[in-house]
Design a protein around this motif. Structure first.
Motif, mmCIF file in Angstrom:
data_model
loop_
_atom_site.group_PDB
_atom_site.id
_atom_site.type_symbol
_atom_site.label_atom_id
_atom_site.label_comp_id
_atom_site.label_asym_id
_atom_site.label_seq_id
_atom_site.Cartn_x
_atom_site.Cartn_y
_atom_site.Cartn_z
ATOM 1 N N HIS A 207 -4.097 -9.772 -0.485
ATOM 2 C CA HIS A 207 -4.312 -8.350 -0.301
ATOM 3 C C HIS A 207 -4.564 -8.031 1.164
ATOM 4 O O HIS A 207 -3.972 -7.096 1.725
ATOM 5 N N ARG B 14 -1.434 -8.227 3.154
ATOM 6 C CA ARG B 14 -0.394 -7.224 2.917
ATOM 7 C C ARG B 14 -0.568 -5.986 3.775
ATOM 8 O O ARG B 14 0.410 -5.363 4.179
ATOM 9 N N THR B 15 -1.833 -5.647 4.040
ATOM 10 C CA THR B 15 -2.060 -4.414 4.790
ATOM 11 C C THR B 15 -1.404 -4.472 6.181
ATOM 12 O O THR B 15 -0.585 -3.611 6.500
ATOM 13 N N ASN C 165 2.379 -4.572 5.834
ATOM 14 C CA ASN C 165 2.979 -3.265 5.578
ATOM 15 C C ASN C 165 3.274 -2.554 6.896
ATOM 16 O O ASN C 165 4.316 -1.936 7.066
ATOM 17 N N ALA C 166 2.305 -2.688 7.801
ATOM 18 C CA ALA C 166 2.484 -2.035 9.096
ATOM 19 C C ALA C 166 3.659 -2.651 9.841
ATOM 20 O O ALA C 166 4.496 -1.952 10.407
ATOM 21 N N LEU D 144 6.383 -10.852 2.734
ATOM 22 C CA LEU D 144 5.769 -9.972 1.746
ATOM 23 C C LEU D 144 6.070 -10.459 0.324
ATOM 24 O O LEU D 144 5.178 -10.494 -0.537
ATOM 25 N N LYS E 91 -3.108 -14.502 -9.850
ATOM 26 C CA LYS E 91 -3.648 -13.611 -10.875
ATOM 27 C C LYS E 91 -3.487 -14.243 -12.248
ATOM 28 O O LYS E 91 -4.394 -14.205 -13.085
ATOM 29 N N ARG F 1 -6.252 -13.116 -14.756
ATOM 30 C CA ARG F 1 -6.441 -11.685 -14.507
ATOM 31 C C ARG F 1 -5.136 -10.903 -14.561
ATOM 32 O O ARG F 1 -5.091 -9.728 -14.236
ATOM 33 N N GLU G 188 -2.761 -8.895 -16.393
ATOM 34 C CA GLU G 188 -2.824 -8.155 -17.650
ATOM 35 C C GLU G 188 -1.418 -7.824 -18.123
ATOM 36 O O GLU G 188 -0.508 -7.664 -17.319
ATOM 37 N N HIS H 144 1.017 -5.202 -19.868
ATOM 38 C CA HIS H 144 1.114 -3.797 -20.212
ATOM 39 C C HIS H 144 2.182 -3.695 -21.292
ATOM 40 O O HIS H 144 3.372 -3.610 -21.015
ATOM 41 N N ASN I 8 -1.285 2.890 8.944
ATOM 42 C CA ASN I 8 -0.495 3.381 7.826
ATOM 43 C C ASN I 8 -0.251 4.885 7.932
ATOM 44 O O ASN I 8 0.832 5.380 7.650
ATOM 45 N N MET J 120 2.240 5.491 10.773
ATOM 46 C CA MET J 120 3.590 5.070 10.452
ATOM 47 C C MET J 120 4.222 5.991 9.414
ATOM 48 O O MET J 120 5.332 6.481 9.586
ATOM 49 N N ALA K 134 -1.965 -3.276 -13.716
ATOM 50 C CA ALA K 134 -1.758 -2.490 -14.931
ATOM 51 C C ALA K 134 -2.946 -1.570 -15.104
ATOM 52 O O ALA K 134 -4.080 -1.948 -14.841
ATOM 53 N N PRO L 79 3.139 -1.834 -0.327
ATOM 54 C CA PRO L 79 3.735 -1.117 0.812
ATOM 55 C C PRO L 79 4.801 -0.120 0.363
ATOM 56 O O PRO L 79 5.491 -0.361 -0.618
#
Lengths: 883, 123
Positions: A654, A657-658, A661-662, A697, A708, A713, A715, A717, B13, B16, B87, B105
């Protein structure tokens, strides 16, 4: 209730449920069995039965034994407990009471509520009654009546206990009646024997004959005479009385035709020899005596020869005439009758002796279980009774199919331990034929065994020892005296012993094998590193092994009698432990739990409990404990570490990823702006940044997915959707990938495809993963997605098959295919791209939905991946609960 | 062309995404946290709100609820943006009053598609 006007001695007695601990009850049942077996008469059997069942460990309150009186059809009370006001000997007439039914059909009857039963004679206000038939020699002779003041007080277990007690009593009664009959016969024989002994003064044959002879000699005025009896077995005369013939001739044996007596024994006519010295038929055995003339007569019973009498004159002036013959004929019948009486007497005495020997044997068999001793005793008695030189008993070793001699008597050597194959020697011969065998002349017998070359054996008689038709051994008797042979009477007498010896062998072998088994299991339990404890049905400790003592710190004597669950549990684990114990009373129970030692310390154990079943009846529980404290703590550590790893990966992903993303976002922005500014030269480099970022990514996303799943964890759906729509969507997405490598993409699917209840997003992810792999590893070929529905294991399944015509894999490559980071070769990733996690994720997602994925492939021949999912996926917890 | 309020606490973010949306012709206003987003949204004048869900002080779900509570006229379309593709997030977002949901993202084309769909529906 089967008796009228009967009142219970105890008011409001508790229901007769077995209320003791099972080991106490086992003890009580054992005492009951022992008491029944030890009873000396039938009355004692009935008393033992009702008292034994009344024992508080078994706990029946109202019991009575009624016997059928065949003369009147009445049931007569023989023994009772709890019915103190009912007199012994009370009669219940036909048509009265519930117990008649058991008598009539020989089956156990149960009236759960006596108020609703016909014929019940109300003595208890309410309650239930069991009637168990007592049978001996196949006949119902009476009824065991058991009552409770409570309705529905009896169950299957009670029926078993009561039937077992009735059976034991029946066996004991049968045996006792048999023994009583034998005893009566023996008593009669003994009385006869005693009477005869009283008369022995007159009956003793030589004396009688001597007296008869003396009187004859006096009356006839002869010098002397002789009386001989006929030995039927050897067809010879034996002189038993002799008077004034110049020598003691008793014991002299004369063949038929030999001498004067031999001649009359053959002709059965009297004979007068005026001049013995000139008579041609004279016997050399009388050469040394002074005999002038002789008169002899046969002794006959009817026309049957029993002996001969002779009188002699030494005086040459005396001759025998017709008058002498008439006088002799007065004495002859007396002598004949005396001989016959004596013979009968001897025969009777022998028979009484046989009965006595048999009785002693029977007593031995009940008293002794040590086989060689019993057999030696049986053999000794047979040898004595049959008057043989010696004998042997062998048992049949079924494992080796050989006879082994275990008892040996007077055969000139100790033959015990000798082994004989069937067919070898006399005993071996009967082992084959299972028929008795008499060998008149053993030396000439072709079947003789070399193992007996050094034994003086003249004749042999052998009988097989059989239980039903099954061989358990053989008994042999032998004469070393050439004068003795075996006859039918010997065989008859041997057959008195054979069954006893056979039963002894059978009993002893049953006993020995049971004992050996017990010793074996005791040794196993003693030395087992696993803690073993046995419990009664209430969970009370009956015994435990040293490993149990070591594991929990309780000594055997501290543990026995305590409730196991209470002993080794804390309040937190007691309920769970009791549930295991309850289950183990019925079937195997397994589990892992935490228990407490005597010193208060806790330990983790793997436990297993099984019901102990004896003769179809559950008698207790065997529980095993294996210390897994170290194992579990190691596993907990490992799980903890794994979970920490998963958490770390999840949060790392996590956090990664931030900024990523940038990076991706800005690189896209730069691409667009560079195009706007005409700085196209920058475009390839920016594209590389963006591509590398996107790869990173997807790696991070995959790792996140995996972690997960592993952390539990992920789940599901679950939703119900049209299969066709998903397939079309997936196909549209995969189409560009297929085209890139010049592949044809096909779909085969039944119409209508129907619906599926699953996690749509994850199904799409899995299918895309397989399709993109197929497209990636195939060039100018075909990729086919085939969908099928099928019913297996009672549920409907949907199968998705992705087949390609690409490079395929070797068996080795397939082995690690579904493991994380295991793309077949390290080089593959760089050549074909991808994270190497797709298949691992696909497999775990499949499993999460209750399905699986499999692969079939051959290098160069393409690969086929098959996903199999239930048409109705259940949430993982529910799926687990179904199994 | 639309007036879009972007509620996002992460500066990179925010920068961008606003610039990329602006390049596609949208007019983007920004709020750096929940309370500011609620205040600006209440002031009105936006065709659509992009709401990051993991905001400090009050989070995106709460901010959305407050915006919806204060609204009187036509509800402004709100798209939830979340990095937690778990979920239940979608349901949670819709429950709080969002009209749609997208994961970070951001795939710009996908997001533009959703924006277009909501604006088309609103017109």
């Amino acid at each position: 209730m089967s008796a009228p006007r009967r009142r219970p001695a105890r008011k409001a007695a508790p229901a007769p449920r077995p209320n003791g601990h099972a080991d106490h009850r086992e003890g009580a049942l054992l005492r009951l069995t022992t008491a029944i077996a030890a009873a000396r008469d039938e009355g004692a059997i009935y008393r033992s039965m009702v008292e034994g069942l009344h024992d508080e460990a078994i706990g029946y309150n109202f019991l009575g034994v009624f016997l059928l009186d065949p003369a009147t059809g009445d049931r007569v009370l023989q023994a009772s407990v709890g019915w103190d006001r009912i007199p012994h000997g009370m009669r219940v007439h036909p048509g009265e009471g519930l117990s008649e039914r058991a008598l009539q059909d020989g089956r156990l009857h149960y009236a759960p509520d006596v108020r609703r039963a016909d014929h019940y004679v109300p003595s208890l206000a309410s309650g239930s009654e069991v009637d168990v038939p007592l049978q001996a020699d196949g006949e119902t002779i009476g009824v065991l009546v058991v009552e409770s003041a409570e309705p529905d007080a009896f169950g299957e277990k009670d029926f078993e206990i009561l039937s077992a007690a009735a059976n034991q009593a029946a066996i004991a009664i049968g045996r006792m009646r048999l023994l009583a009959a034998e005893r009566r016969r023996a008593d009669e024989q003994k009385a006869l024997l005693d009477t005869m002994a009283d008369l022995s003064g007159e009956l003793e044959l030589p004396k009688v004959l001597q007296a008869v002879l003396a009187r004859a000699v006096t009356l006839l005025g002869v010098t002397g005479g002789e009386v001989a009896i006929f030995d039927e077995a050897r067809q010879e005369l034996v002189v038993v009385a002799s008077e004034h013939i110049g020598k003691t001739s008793t014991g002299t044996r004369l063949a038929l035709g030999e001498g004067a007596m031999g001649t009359v024994a053959q002709s059965l006519e009297p004979l007068i020899i005026p001049s013995y010295r000139e008579w041609l038929g004279r016997s050399g055995k009388y050469a040394d005596i002074q005999v002038h003339s002789v008169m002899a007569a046969p002794l006959l019973i009817g026309r049957r020869l029993v002996g001969a009498i002779a009188t002699v004159h030494a005086d040459p002036s005396r001759v025998f005439g017709a008058e002498d013959l008439r006088l002799l004929n007065l004495f002859a019948p007396q002598a004949a009758i005396a001989i016959e009486n004596a013979r009968l007497f001897t025969a009777e005495r022998d028979r009484a002796g046989e009965q006595k020997a048999l009785l002693e044997t029977l007593a031995d068999l009940s008293g002794e279980l040590e086989l060689p001793k019993v057999l030696q005793a049986v053999l000794s008695r047979a040898v004595t009774l049959l008057g043989v030189t010696g004998g042997e008993v062998a048992i049949f070793d079924e494992a080796r199919q050989e006879l082994v001699v275990v008892a040996s008597e007077q055969i000139g050597k100790d033959s015990t331990g000798t082994r004989l194959k069937p067919g070898e020697g006399a005993m071996g011969a009967v082992a084959l034929t299972l028929q008795p065998l008499i060998i008149p002349s053993y030396e000439e017998w072709l079947g003789r065994s070399g193992k007996y070359a050094d034994v003086q054996v003249h004749s042999v008689m052998v009988a097989p020892l059989l239980i039903g038709g099954r061989l358990v051994g053989a008994i042999a008797l032998l004469h070393s005296d050439p004068a003795r042979v075996f006859g039918a009477d010997d065989l008859r007498r041997l057959n008195l012993f054979a069954p006893q010896a056979a039963i002894a062998i059978e009993n002893a072998q049953l006993y020995t094998s049971a004992q050996r088994e017990r010793q074996y299991f005791r040794a196993v339990v003693e030395h087992s590193p696993v803690a073993i404890v046995t419990l009664d049905l209430e969970g009370v400790i009956v015994s435990c092994n040293p490993a149990f003592e070591r594991l929990f710190g309780y000594r055997l004597e501290e543990a026995v009698g305590r409730n196991l669950d209470a002993l080794i549990n804390t309040r937190a684990t007691l309920a769970e432990a009791q549930a295991y114990t309850a289950q183990a009373g019925q079937q195997t129970a397994r589990g892992i739990g935490r228990r407490q030692r005597k010193d208060g310390s806790l330990l983790d154990v793997e436990l297993a409990g099984v019901p102990v079943i004896v003769d179809g009846e559950r008698v207790g529980i065997l529980a095993l404990y294996h210390d897994v404290t170290d194992l579990l703590s190691a596993r907990r550590d490992a799980e903890e570490a794994n979970s920490a790893k998963s958490r770390f990966l999840a949060s790392m992903s996590h956090e990664l990823r931030t900024p990523l993303n940038a990076i991706i976002g800005y690189s896209e922005l730069i691409e667009e702006e560079a195009r706007d500014l005409g700085a196209d030269a920058l475009a390839p480099d920016v594209l590389k940044v963006r591509t590398a970022g996107k790869h990173l990514l997807s790696l991070i996303n995959d790792i996140l997915d995996l972690s997960k799943i592993e952390a539990g964890r992920m789940e599901l759906h679950l939703e119900t959707f049209e299969l066709r729509a998903v397939l079309d969507e997936v196909l549209t997405t995969a189409e560009p990938l297929a085209r890139k490598n010049g592949n044809r993409l096909e779909i085969r699917c039944p119409e209508p495809a129907g619906t599926l209840r699953a996690d749509l997003v994850k199904l799409r992810q899995m299918l895309l993963n397989l399709l993109s792999n197929a497209c990636k590893f195939t060039r100018d070929g075909a990729v086919t997605l085939t969908v099928e529905r099928a019913v297996e294991e009672g549920r409907e399944w949907v199968r998705f098959q992705v087949a390609d015509t690409g490079i395929g894999m070797t068996a080795e490559q397939m082995g690690r295919l579904f493991e994380a980071f295991a793309q077949a070769e390290a080089s593959t990733a760089s050549r074909y791209g991808g994270t190497g996690l797709g298949l691992a994720i696909t497999r775990r997602l499949c499993q999460l939905m209750g399905g699986d994925v499999a692969v079939a492939s051959e290098a160069g021949q393409g690969s086929t991946f098959t996903i199999r999912l239930p048409a109705e996926v259940h949430p993982p917890a529910a799926a687990a609960a179904q199994h | 062309m639309a007036r879009i309020l972007l509620v996002e606490d992460n500066e990179m973010n925010r920068d961008m995404l606003s610039r990329r949306l602006a390049r596609r012709g949208h007019e983007v206003e920004m709020a750096v946290d929940g309370p500011e987003g609620v205040v600006k949204a209440a002031a009105g004048g936006y065709d659509l709100v992009l709401m990051d869900m993991s905001l400090p002080e009050i989070d995106g779900w709460e901010a959305t609820r407050q915006i919806r509570a204060a609204e009187s006229g036509t509800p402004v379309p709100i798209i939830a943006l979340t990095a937690h593709a778990m979920a239940g997030d979608r349901e949670k977002a819709l429950e709080a009053g969002c009209n749609d949901y997208d994961t970070k993202p951001v795939d710009l084309d996908r997001l533009l598609g959703k924006i277009q769909a909501l604006l088309g529906a609103a017109q």
